[in-house]
Design a protein around this motif. Structure first.
Motif, PDB file in Angstrom:
ATOM      1  N   HIS A   1       0.931  -1.094   0.054  1.00 31.56           N
ATOM      2  CA  HIS A   1      -0.139  -0.186  -0.098  1.00 31.56           C
ATOM      3  C   HIS A   1       0.720   1.350  -0.106  1.00 31.56           C
ATOM      4  N   ALA A   2       0.413   2.179  -0.725  1.00 35.42           N
ATOM      5  CA  ALA A   2       1.049   3.646  -0.796  1.00 35.42           C
ATOM      6  C   ALA A   2       1.634   4.101   0.738  1.00 35.42           C
ATOM      7  N   GLU A   3       0.364   3.794   1.763  1.00 34.34           N
ATOM      8  CA  GLU A   3       0.714   4.307   3.045  1.00 34.34           C
ATOM      9  C   GLU A   3       1.116   3.266   4.057  1.00 34.34           C
ATOM     10  N   LYS A   4       2.394   2.382   3.860  1.00 31.95           N
ATOM     11  CA  LYS A   4       2.606   1.187   4.543  1.00 31.95           C
ATOM     12  C   LYS A   4       3.202   1.776   5.645  1.00 31.95           C
ATOM     13  N   PHE A   5       3.362   2.957   6.008  1.00 33.11           N
ATOM     14  CA  PHE A   5       3.934   3.403   7.160  1.00 33.11           C
ATOM     15  C   PHE A   5       2.826   3.243   8.352  1.00 33.11           C
ATOM     16  N   ARG A   6       1.582   2.941   7.881  1.00 34.39           N
ATOM     17  CA  ARG A   6       0.706   3.184   9.019  1.00 34.39           C
ATOM     18  C   ARG A   6       0.753   1.421   9.799  1.00 34.39           C
ATOM     19  N   GLN A   7       1.524   0.626   9.745  1.00 36.60           N
ATOM     20  CA  GLN A   7       1.571  -0.528   9.791  1.00 36.60           C
ATOM     21  C   GLN A   7       2.184  -0.475  11.266  1.00 36.60           C
ATOM     22  N   TYR A   8       1.576  -1.136  12.440  1.00 39.42           N
ATOM     23  CA  TYR A   8       2.012  -1.204  13.660  1.00 39.42           C
ATOM     24  C   TYR A   8       3.458  -1.917  13.803  1.00 39.42           C
ATOM     25  N   GLY A   9       4.267  -1.223  14.975  1.00 39.50           N
ATOM     26  CA  GLY A   9       5.578  -1.830  15.131  1.00 39.50           C
ATOM     27  C   GLY A   9       6.665  -1.467  14.414  1.00 39.50           C
ATOM     28  N   LEU A  10       6.720  -0.657  13.478  1.00 37.18           N
ATOM     29  CA  LEU A  10       7.657  -0.525  12.637  1.00 37.18           C
ATOM     30  C   LEU A  10       8.865   0.093  13.269  1.00 37.18           C
ATOM     31  N   TRP A  11       8.921   0.654  14.258  1.00 40.14           N
ATOM     32  CA  TRP A  11       9.913   1.169  15.064  1.00 40.14           C
ATOM     33  C   TRP A  11      11.020  -0.080  15.624  1.00 40.14           C
ATOM     34  N   GLU A  12      10.422  -1.109  15.965  1.00 40.45           N
ATOM     35  CA  GLU A  12      10.982  -2.206  16.229  1.00 40.45           C
ATOM     36  C   GLU A  12      12.069  -2.809  15.140  1.00 40.45           C
ATOM     37  N   ARG A  13      11.456  -2.633  13.913  1.00 37.84           N
ATOM     38  CA  ARG A  13      12.309  -2.876  12.645  1.00 37.84           C
ATOM     39  C   ARG A  13      13.528  -2.433  12.460  1.00 37.84           C
ATOM     40  N   TYR A  14      13.892  -1.424  13.168  1.00 39.30           N
ATOM     41  CA  TYR A  14      15.353  -0.562  13.056  1.00 39.30           C
ATOM     42  C   TYR A  14      16.344  -1.510  13.422  1.00 39.30           C
ATOM     43  N   ALA A  15      16.024  -2.127  14.647  1.00 38.67           N
ATOM     44  CA  ALA A  15      17.234  -2.854  15.273  1.00 38.67           C
ATOM     45  C   ALA A  15      16.994  -4.307  14.552  1.00 38.67           C
ATOM     46  N   ASP A  16      16.111  -4.675  13.772  1.00 37.24           N
ATOM     47  CA  ASP A  16      16.320  -5.796  12.872  1.00 37.24           C
ATOM     48  C   ASP A  16      16.995  -5.296  11.690  1.00 37.24           C
ATOM     49  N   ARG A  17      16.967  -4.552  11.187  1.00 42.13           N
ATOM     50  CA  ARG A  17      17.949  -3.787  10.023  1.00 42.13           C
ATOM     51  C   ARG A  17      19.231  -3.662  10.307  1.00 42.13           C
ATOM     52  N   TYR A  18      19.471  -3.062  11.649  1.00 43.77           N
ATOM     53  CA  TYR A  18      20.714  -2.774  11.921  1.00 43.77           C
ATOM     54  C   TYR A  18      21.027  -3.300  13.364  1.00 43.77           C
ATOM     55  N   PRO A  19      21.311  -4.524  13.433  1.00 49.91           N
ATOM     56  CA  PRO A  19      21.417  -5.280  14.659  1.00 49.91           C
ATOM     57  C   PRO A  19      22.727  -5.211  15.298  1.00 49.91           C
ATOM     58  N   ASN A  20      23.841  -4.706  14.563  1.00 52.36           N
ATOM     59  CA  ASN A  20      25.050  -4.402  15.146  1.00 52.36           C
ATOM     60  C   ASN A  20      25.609  -3.253  15.393  1.00 52.36           C
ATOM     61  N   HIS A  21      25.192  -2.153  14.470  1.00 52.41           N
ATOM     62  CA  HIS A  21      25.610  -0.914  14.386  1.00 52.41           C
ATOM     63  C   HIS A  21      24.468  -0.109  13.889  1.00 52.41           C
ATOM     64  N   ASP A  22      24.603   1.210  14.001  1.00 50.37           N
ATOM     65  CA  ASP A  22      23.577   2.088  13.804  1.00 50.37           C
ATOM     66  C   ASP A  22      23.646   2.537  12.227  1.00 50.37           C
ATOM     67  N   LEU A  23      22.799   3.226  11.610  1.00 49.85           N
ATOM     68  CA  LEU A  23      22.822   3.644  10.321  1.00 49.85           C
ATOM     69  C   LEU A  23      23.879   4.523   9.715  1.00 49.85           C
ATOM     70  N   ILE A  24      24.587   4.244   8.777  1.00 51.21           N
ATOM     71  CA  ILE A  24      25.632   4.846   8.185  1.00 51.21           C
ATOM     72  C   ILE A  24      25.243   5.257   6.719  1.00 51.21           C
ATOM     73  N   TYR A  25      25.170   6.401   6.293  1.00 51.57           N
ATOM     74  CA  TYR A  25      24.751   6.876   4.995  1.00 51.57           C
ATOM     75  C   TYR A  25      25.880   7.622   4.352  1.00 51.57           C
ATOM     76  N   THR A  26      26.326   7.060   3.149  1.00 49.65           N
ATOM     77  CA  THR A  26      27.382   7.699   2.464  1.00 49.65           C
ATOM     78  C   THR A  26      27.080   8.291   1.189  1.00 49.65           C
ATOM     79  N   VAL A  27      27.256   9.518   1.195  1.00 53.35           N
ATOM     80  CA  VAL A  27      26.831  10.754   0.053  1.00 53.35           C
ATOM     81  C   VAL A  27      27.313  10.130  -1.105  1.00 53.35           C
TER      82      VAL A  27
END
Length: 678
Positions: free
Chosen positions: A515-541
């Protein structure tokens, strides 16, 4: 002969009076036909049954032959709606919990909030004829009342029109000079529908579904907060394993025009239509609740949702205040058994919404506090954007949001809650026209999708009845100190363009899959640790992509045992020929903040003091409530060239407040600018 002549004259007089009376009725019907925001012509209205107002011992009933609306008297609670062969569309629970106005208020900032249904103490008939009924339920405050009474005068109005399937409601709130301090956190109209009849909810073309019942929620598993429930044994087995949360069905004011419910047998629809935003607060993108499991439908006027307590009404020092909320339309429709009830009733409700919107401001409400169209004014103009460091210096503010609100600082319309607001969208050339504006003194505000920051005209706008205020060409100078070195995101006041993860398979709402508004799902805040289990986000320009590599919310990390720690994100970028004597600028636009503090460090993650900090900001709770934005925050951060390196540099962004999964923020847009050039 004299007696016969007298009889002939009397007969002529009776005939003449009958003709005049019929002409009067036809004229009155014609006038009121223009008042009805539907498509019925005068002939159809005249063929509809005339209105009747039935007075009972403790109730009054408005009846136009299509629908009957029963209200308690003098309280003004909607206790029954009869339509389409259904004796009562409303819930079977107690009368005070079916259809009602309510507020949440207190007299002191830290005192207990009071839920108040604003029950009237006096009933009046404002108008009663065959074409229109308007009735009033009032509640008057005076100093002899104890502190348990809200210090407001309340006038709740209900209107029924001939031939129109439904009714309207509006209210006037008044706080007189010298009255006690008052805090009001929320104001709305609520309707609780019959649970066994209404089970299909529609909010938009893409947000419709069969819904769980209150009982399904009661037997489910409460999650991180009581509004979110995992359905473990719902009546409809197709819903088993889904999460139900009323905040998943929020909408921005500009999109919150019609929503409601469908009963399949018989095929009947119940819809809440809000034809204008002028009486709502927070501007066009303020998010509010709509309909949710119950079945419940709301007309929200203001609340702390997606904004925090700053959105609440605060009256201090005996401040006088008066405001009209509404009218909103309660629209009822039905369809033959051989038609698809869900699609047909929804499409009809959308068409009715367009008619109601086109007919705003209505010309039938009779309160002197509600100005009709000829008592309002218009504001027109053109908005241009000055583009520094661009070959084309001035460009049209394409699709800009342009609005009028009470005078204040730049962006103050976001949390202004005492007056009226009037918004429109500029065309591709930046021209705008704001119609139907109430008399008053306003500031003109704007922002442009794709352009950073907020605009406010230096000129006040005084609107008078029947006048057009021609503002001419206005020029917006967006925040800009130097040429762009790099940027992340799109300045659109939301985090929608960033990476939004899929929900946990065990905590999903199937409506929002793909859905275009997929951000309306519950619990997405917990998915951050699933995506970055060992370190925080690093963005390279120049390497990373914001749609894939920039998480939509800067949240805390769950390290176990319900412990949540702050997180630090990195932006890595390369520079050549750093101007050590120059000043670089980091433009930071935030789409949301909730008990957050953003700290910025330059090339030294462990510096004792951050280069910049926002301090503690925000209580919009948009992360928990599945909103892709809350209130907008903007900061310009100066960076001395002495702090930057030739080659690889790193900006460390720390959200330093922990303790809950909902401490955090969302970014709208980040831009690094070089030192100013000629």
């Amino acid at each position: 002969m004299a007696k016969a002549g007298w009889k002939r004259q009397l007969g002529f007089l009776v005939c003449w009076l009958a003709i005049v009376g019929q002409l009067f009725v036809l004229a009155e019907s014609s006038v009121n036909t223009r008042s009805i925001p539907g498509s019925m012509n005068s002939g159809e209205v005249r063929s509809s049954p005339p209105l009747q107002l039935h007075r009972l011992d403790h109730h009054v009933v408005m009846d136009n032959g299509i629908a009957k609306v029963t209200l308690s008297s003098p309280q003004g609670l909607v206790t029954g709606i009869q339509y389409g062969g259904i004796h009562n569309l409303l819930a079977t629970n107690k009368e005070s919990n079916r259809g009602y106005w309510d507020v949440v208020w207190s007299v002191h900032p830290h005192s207990r909030n009071v839920f108040d249904q604003l029950e009237g103490t006096k009933f009046r008939v404002i108008r009663e004829d065959q074409n229109q009924i308007e009735i009033s339920f009032t509640k008057t405050w005076h100093s002899s009342l104890n502190n348990g009474q809200i210090p407001l005068n309340i006038d709740k109005r209900f209107i029924m029109l001939r031939g129109h399937p439904g009714f309207y409601s509006y209210a006037i709130f008044e706080h007189l000079e010298g009255w006690p301090d008052l805090n009001v956190e929320q104001a709305r109209i609520a309707f609780k529908l019959h649970q066994k009849m209404f089970n299909y909810m529609a909010i938009s073309d893409t947000r419709q579904r069969f819904m769980p019942t209150d009982q399904d929620r009661m037997t489910g598993q409460v999650l991180n907060y009581r509004e979110a429930v995992l359905l473990t044994n719902p009546t409809n087995s197709d819903l088993k394993g889904e999460v139900d949360d009323k905040y998943q069905y929020s909408s921005e004011n500009k999109d919150n025009r019609v929503h409601g419910w469908v009963c399949s047998d018989p095929a009947v629809g119940f819809w809440v239509i809000t034809p204008s935003d002028e009486f709502r607060v927070g501007g066009p993108v303020k998010q509010e609740l709509t309909s949710h499991a119950g079945p419940t439908s709301l007309a929200m006027f203001f609340s702390a949702h997606y904004a925090g307590p700053t959105m609440g009404l605060k009256l201090r020092g005996g401040e006088p205040w008066k405001k009209v909320f509404g009218p909103v339309s309660i629209y009822l429709n039905s369809v033959a058994a051989d038609k698809d009830p869900r699609l047909t009733l929804w499409n009809d409700a959308k068409q009715q919404m367009l008619k109601e919107t086109e007919n705003w401001p209505y010309n039938f409400p009779l309160s002197e506090d509600y100005p009709h169209a000829n008592q309002r004014g218009t504001v027109t103009g053109r908005l241009l954007v000055r583009n520094r460091y661009s070959k084309k210096n001035l460009t049209a503010a394409n699709s800009a949001y342009v609005g009028l609100a009470l005078p204040g600082d730049v962006g103050s319309w976001q949390t202004e809650n005492k007056g009226y607001q009037f918004w429109t969208r500029a065309d591709a050339d930046g021209y705008f026209s704001i119609k139907g504006v109430r008399t008053g003194n306003y500031s003109l505000y704007a922002w442009v999708p794709g352009i950073l920051g907020d605009y406010k005209s230096d000129l006040y706008v005084n609107v008078n009845p029947g006048n057009e205020n021609k503002m001419g060409a206005l020029v917006y100078d967006p925040p800009r100190r130097g040429p762009t070195l790099w940027e992340i995101g799109i300045p659109d006041r939301t985090a929608a363009e960033f990476y939004v993860p899929d929900p946990s398979p065990k905590l999903m709402n199937r409506l929002y899959i793909n859905h275009a508004e997929k951000f309306r799902q519950y619990g997405l805040w917990e998915r951050y640790a699933d995506r970055y289990p060992n370190h925080d986000l690093i963005y390279t320009v120049g390497v990373s992509q914001s749609q894939k590599d920039w998480f939509f919310a800067h949240v805390t990390r769950n390290v176990g045992n319900q412990t949540y720690e702050p997180t630090t994100w990195q932006i890595q970028f390369d520079l050549e020929n750093v101007n050590k004597r120059g000043t670089y600028t980091l433009q930071l636009a935030l789409a949301s903040a909730s008990f957050a503090e953003l700290q910025v460090r330059i090339n030294n993650r462990h510096a004792a003091r951050p280069h910049f900090t926002t301090g503690l900001i925000g209580r919009d709770n948009a992360i928990a409530r599945h909103g892709i934005h809350g209130l907008y925050w903007f900061y310009s951060v100066d960076i001395s060239g002495l702090r930057l390196l030739n080659g690889r540099n790193t900006i460390f962004l720390t959200q330093s407040r922990g303790s809950t999964p909902f401490n955090g923020l969302m970014y709208d847009y980040i831009r690094l600018e070089g030192p100013p050039t000629n």
